[in-house]
Design a protein around this motif. Structure first.
Motif, PDB file in Angstrom:
ATOM      1  N   CYS A   1      45.089  36.130  34.145  1.00  0.00           N
ATOM      2  CA  CYS A   1      45.877  34.940  33.833  1.00  0.00           C
ATOM      3  C   CYS A   1      45.577  34.531  32.393  1.00  0.00           C
ATOM      4  CB  CYS A   1      45.520  33.815  34.803  1.00  0.00           C
ATOM      5  SG  CYS A   1      46.342  32.253  34.440  1.00  0.00           S
TER       6      CYS A   1
ATOM      7  N   ALA B   1      52.428  35.640  30.553  1.00  0.00           N
ATOM      8  CA  ALA B   1      51.473  34.958  31.428  1.00  0.00           C
ATOM      9  C   ALA B   1      50.226  35.787  31.676  1.00  0.00           C
ATOM     10  CB  ALA B   1      52.135  34.605  32.766  1.00  0.00           C
TER      11      ALA B   1
ATOM     12  N   THR C   1      54.143  29.354  31.552  1.00  0.00           N
ATOM     13  CA  THR C   1      53.114  29.111  32.571  1.00  0.00           C
ATOM     14  C   THR C   1      52.992  27.661  33.011  1.00  0.00           C
ATOM     15  OG1 THR C   1      51.350  28.866  30.912  1.00  0.00           O
ATOM     16  CG2 THR C   1      51.734  31.085  31.815  1.00  0.00           C
TER      17      THR C   1
END
Length: 130
Positions: free
Chosen positions: A47, A124, A24
């Motif tokens: 996220c 992620a 990420t």
């Protein structure tokens, strides 16, 4: 959106696993078929860096690529796209609009109704069931 989530690199490194940090924050890619073992139930994918809702299980499909694939984001404002010319290729990078975390890439070979394939690194994402 309330504003960008900004953290110093040391904060991201302390918060994330080494693999999540590499993918990420350093624009890495995980190996295929390693992180697509999410529950098969209604819910949202968030996220892993900032918790923003990015994708919905209702839009997930099996692309056979080894990465979680979606035909659209949960909301148009959830992700942003950038031109990626790394590795002698021209691709469209997908990032979290809130914290700029690298998520993966989007390709024009997905199913209807959009024809898009958001090919996202599973590391992620975190999954929250409904």
């Amino acid at each position: 959106m309330a504003g960008k989530v900004l953290k110093h690199d040391d904060e991201w490194r302390a918060q994330l696993s080494p693999e999540a940090y590499r993918v990420t924050r350093r624009k890495g890619t995980e190996r295929p078929f390693t992180n697509d073992n999410f529950p098969k139930q209604p819910g949202k994918f968030h996220c892993v860096c900032c918790g923003t809702a990015l994708f919905d299980m209702a839009h997930k499909f099996d692309s056979g690529t080894g990465w979680p694939s979606f035909w659209q984001p949960a909301a148009d404002s959830a992700v942003a796209e950038n031109e990626d010319r790394s590795w002698f290729m021209r691709r469209t990078e997908v990032v979290c609009a809130a914290c700029d975390a690298h998520l993966g890439h989007v390709f024009p070979d997905g199913p209807r109704p959009t024809g898009l394939r958001y090919c996202i690194n599973g590391v992620a994402l975190s999954f929250e069931p409904e």
